[in-house]
Design a protein around this motif. Structure first.
Motif, PDB file in Angstrom:
ATOM      1  N   ASN A   1      20.070  61.591 -44.426  1.00 21.29           N
ATOM      2  CA  ASN A   1      19.177  61.532 -45.593  1.00 21.29           C
ATOM      3  C   ASN A   1      19.688  60.630 -46.712  1.00 21.29           C
ATOM      4  N   ASN A   2      20.995  60.483 -46.811  1.00 21.02           N
ATOM      5  CA  ASN A   2      21.568  59.750 -47.941  1.00 21.02           C
ATOM      6  C   ASN A   2      22.356  58.501 -47.552  1.00 21.02           C
ATOM      7  N   GLY A   3      22.576  58.327 -46.263  1.00 20.77           N
ATOM      8  CA  GLY A   3      23.299  57.146 -45.813  1.00 20.77           C
ATOM      9  C   GLY A   3      24.778  57.419 -45.594  1.00 20.77           C
ATOM     10  N   HIS A   4      25.395  56.565 -44.797  1.00 22.00           N
ATOM     11  CA  HIS A   4      26.804  56.758 -44.447  1.00 22.00           C
ATOM     12  C   HIS A   4      27.744  56.533 -45.625  1.00 22.00           C
ATOM     13  N   LEU A   5      27.358  55.694 -46.571  1.00 22.85           N
ATOM     14  CA  LEU A   5      28.218  55.481 -47.742  1.00 22.85           C
ATOM     15  C   LEU A   5      28.335  56.763 -48.556  1.00 22.85           C
TER      16      LEU A   5
ATOM     17  N   PHE B   1      32.327  73.328 -56.210  1.00 25.12           N
ATOM     18  CA  PHE B   1      32.156  72.861 -57.585  1.00 25.12           C
ATOM     19  C   PHE B   1      32.334  71.342 -57.728  1.00 25.12           C
ATOM     20  N   LEU B   2      32.526  70.646 -56.628  1.00 26.66           N
ATOM     21  CA  LEU B   2      32.536  69.188 -56.691  1.00 26.66           C
ATOM     22  C   LEU B   2      31.132  68.693 -57.027  1.00 26.66           C
ATOM     23  N   ASP B   3      31.057  67.719 -57.897  1.00 30.88           N
ATOM     24  CA  ASP B   3      29.756  67.220 -58.351  1.00 30.88           C
ATOM     25  C   ASP B   3      29.446  65.891 -57.662  1.00 30.88           C
ATOM     26  N   PHE B   4      28.420  65.926 -56.790  1.00 28.71           N
ATOM     27  CA  PHE B   4      28.002  64.716 -56.082  1.00 28.71           C
ATOM     28  C   PHE B   4      26.600  64.302 -56.523  1.00 28.71           C
ATOM     29  N   GLN B   5      26.319  64.462 -57.790  1.00 26.20           N
ATOM     30  CA  GLN B   5      24.992  64.171 -58.319  1.00 26.20           C
ATOM     31  C   GLN B   5      24.575  62.729 -58.063  1.00 26.20           C
ATOM     32  N   LYS B   6      25.547  61.823 -58.041  1.00 23.14           N
ATOM     33  CA  LYS B   6      25.218  60.406 -57.875  1.00 23.14           C
ATOM     34  C   LYS B   6      24.804  60.063 -56.450  1.00 23.14           C
ATOM     35  N   VAL B   7      25.195  60.890 -55.482  1.00 25.16           N
ATOM     36  CA  VAL B   7      24.898  60.548 -54.083  1.00 25.16           C
ATOM     37  C   VAL B   7      24.069  61.612 -53.368  1.00 25.16           C
ATOM     38  N   LEU B   8      23.953  62.814 -53.962  1.00 22.75           N
ATOM     39  CA  LEU B   8      23.234  63.896 -53.305  1.00 22.75           C
ATOM     40  C   LEU B   8      22.172  64.492 -54.226  1.00 22.75           C
ATOM     41  N   GLU B   9      21.045  64.833 -53.639  1.00 21.53           N
ATOM     42  CA  GLU B   9      20.011  65.483 -54.424  1.00 21.53           C
ATOM     43  C   GLU B   9      20.440  66.892 -54.815  1.00 21.53           C
ATOM     44  N   GLN B  10      21.095  67.590 -53.882  1.00 21.48           N
ATOM     45  CA  GLN B  10      21.494  68.967 -54.162  1.00 21.48           C
ATOM     46  C   GLN B  10      22.787  69.050 -54.965  1.00 21.48           C
ATOM     47  N   LYS B  11      23.430  67.947 -55.197  1.00 22.38           N
ATOM     48  CA  LYS B  11      24.615  67.816 -56.061  1.00 22.38           C
ATOM     49  C   LYS B  11      25.902  68.403 -55.469  1.00 22.38           C
ATOM     50  N   HIS B  12      25.800  69.463 -54.695  1.00 24.71           N
ATOM     51  CA  HIS B  12      26.992  70.156 -54.230  1.00 24.71           C
ATOM     52  C   HIS B  12      27.036  70.216 -52.702  1.00 24.71           C
ATOM     53  N   ILE B  13      28.234  70.502 -52.195  1.00 24.74           N
ATOM     54  CA  ILE B  13      28.420  70.722 -50.764  1.00 24.74           C
ATOM     55  C   ILE B  13      28.981  72.123 -50.563  1.00 24.74           C
TER      56      ILE B  13
END
Length: 369
Positions: free
Chosen positions: A255-259, A315-327
Motif C-alpha cells: 500500500n505504501n511502497g518499498h521505501l 509509539f514510533l511515529d510513521f505519520q510521514k509514510v503510513l496512514e495509520q501512523k503506527h506499527i
C-alpha cells in the motif's frame, strides 16, 4: 548501502569504547633518553680506560641526567600534550645529537662511539618524523660532524688522524641515508598493513551485518545461537530467544511502497538496538522478521523485555509514510531446553509467534517448558 544512522551509531559506539578502554599513559623514559643514558655509560668505559678525563665524563653525565629529567618531567606533567607532536621526537633527537657531537669535538677518542649511537638515535626518529625533517636533521648532523673534523684538522694538521676521521664521516654519510630509506620503506609497509587490517575488519563486519538495518544477519545469528547453546550445555547458562514480526508488513509494502517499508525496518531496528542490554544479541532473521537472543535469561524475563519492546515500537511515529501512523509487533518467545537442536528451539519460538498472530497480533506469546 548500510543504513546511515546505523553506521553512525556503530561508529560512535566504537569511538566511545576506544576512549573508555584507552589506557592511561604511564610516564616513562623515552627511547631517545635511554640512548643518551647508554651513551653516558659508554663514556664511563672511555673514562675508566683513560681515554677521556674525569671532568669531561662528569660534565657530560650531569648534562645527560639533567636532559633526561627535563624530558621526563615534561611527559610526567603532560606538558607535551600542548605541542602538535606530543612525542617531542624532534627536540629529543636534536638534543641527543648535540650532546654526542659536542663530546666528539671535546674528546676525539669518543668518535669511535659516535657513528653507532647516531644511527641508533635516527632509527627511533624514522617512525616518528617526516621525511623532510629526517633529511634536514641528517644534513645538519653530517655538516656539524664534518665541521668538527675540519676544525680539529686546522689545529692538529691534516695527518693520518684527519684521514681516519674523514673516512668515518663518509661511512656515516653513506649509511645514514640508506637507513632512512629502509626505515621509510618499513614505515610504508606498516601503513599498508594498517590499511589492510582496517579493510579486513570492515569486510568482516560487513559480512555479519544486514545491509539495510545494520543489525546482525541470519548467518551471524546462527553462529551466536550455537555459541549460546554451547554455554547452556556446558555451563548451564540459560538463554531465550524472541522471534519478532512486524504485523501486516506485506500490506504496508503493497500500500505504501518499498521505501516506506525500508524506513519502518530501519527505524524499528534503531529502537530495538537501543533498548537491549549489552549482552543481548539482535539481528534481522529475514524480511520483516527479527530475532533477539537473550543470554542468561529465562522465559519470564524475556517476555517482560518483549512486552517493553512491543510498546516502544507501538509509539514510533510513521505519520510521514503510513496512514495509520503506527506499527505493531507480534513476538514469539521460547527458552532453550538443554540438549535440544537449535532448529527445534526456533521452531518453538515460531509456533509462539504464529499463536500471537492467531490471537489478534500486537502481542507476546511464549511456549511453556
Amino acid at each position: 548501502m548500510l543504513l546511515d544512522d546505523a553506521r553512525e551509531t556503530m561508529r560512535s559506539e566504537t569511538l566511545n569504547r576506544r576512549k573508555t578502554m584507552q589506557p592511561v599513559r604511564v610516564p616513562q623514559i623515552s627511547p631517545i633518553s635511554l640512548i643518551s643514558l647508554l651513551y653516558a655509560l659508554s663514556l664511563y668505559i672511555f673514562y675508566r680506560q683513560g681515554f677521556i678525563s674525569g671532568l669531561t665524563f662528569s660534565a657530560v653525565a650531569a648534562v645527560v641526567v639533567a636532559v633526561v629529567i627535563a624530558f621526563y618531567s615534561v611527559f610526567r606533567f603532560g606538558v607535551n600534550q600542548r605541542f602538535q607532536e606530543p612525542s617531542l621526537m624532534l627536540p629529543q633527537l636534536m638534543t641527543s645529537l648535540l650532546i654526542m657531537l659536542g663530546v666528539a669535538y671535546l674528546e676525539r677518542a669518543t668518535q669511535i662511539a659516535l657513528v653507532p649511537f647516531i644511527l641508533i638515535a635516527f632509527s627511533f626518529g624514522i617512525f616518528r618524523l617526516s621525511t623532510a625533517s629526517l633529511i634536514l636533521l641528517s644534513v645538519g648532523c653530517l655538516a656539524a660532524y664534518l665541521g668538527i673534523i675540519l676544525l680539529r684538522a686546522q689545529v692538529e694538521g691534516y695527518d693520518f688522524g684527519f684521514r681516519a676521521d674523514l673516512a668515518q664521516w663518509f661511512v656515516l654519510a653513506l649509511t645514514l641515508p640508506g637507513m632512512i630509506l629502509v626505515g621509510k620503506q618499513i614505515q610504508n609497509l606498516r601503513q599498508l598493513l594498517r590499511a589492510t587490517r582496517y579493510q579486513l575488519e570492515h569486510y568482516e563486519e560487513k559480512s555479519v551485518r544486514d545491509e539495510l538495518t545494520g543489525l546482525y544477519n541470519r548467518r551471524q545469528l546462527q553462529a551466536e545461537l550455537e555459541q549460546a547453546k554451547l554455554q547452556a550445555d556446558s555451563r548451564g547458562i540459560p538463554f531465550t530467544i524472541c522471534l519478532i514480526d512486524i504485523d501486516k508488513f506485506k500490506e504496508i509494502n503493497d500500500n505504501n511502497g518499498h521505501l516506506a517499508g525500508d524506513t519502518i525496518l530501519k527505524e524499528f531496528a534503531r529502537v530495538a538496538r537501543d533498548s537491549i542490554r549489552d549482552t543481548d544479541i539482535l539481528g534481522r532473521y529475514g524480511g520483516d522478521e527479527f530475532m533477539q537472543i537473550l543470554p542468561d535469561t529465562e522465559v519470564k524475563g524475556a517476555v517482560m523485555h518483549a512486552e517493553r519492546l512491543r510498546v516502544y515500537a507501538h509509539f514510533l511515529d510513521f505519520q510521514k509514510v503510513l496512514e495509520q501512523k503506527h506499527i505493531s509487533l507480534s513476538i514469539g518467545v521460547a527458552q532453550y531446553r538443554c540438549g535440544e537442536k537449535i532448529t527445534d528451539l526456533i521452531s518453538r519460538a515460531d509456533s509462539a509467534l504464529y499463536k500471537a498472530k492467531q490471537l489478534g497480533r500486537n502481542r507476546v506469546e511464549w511456549i511453556n517448558d
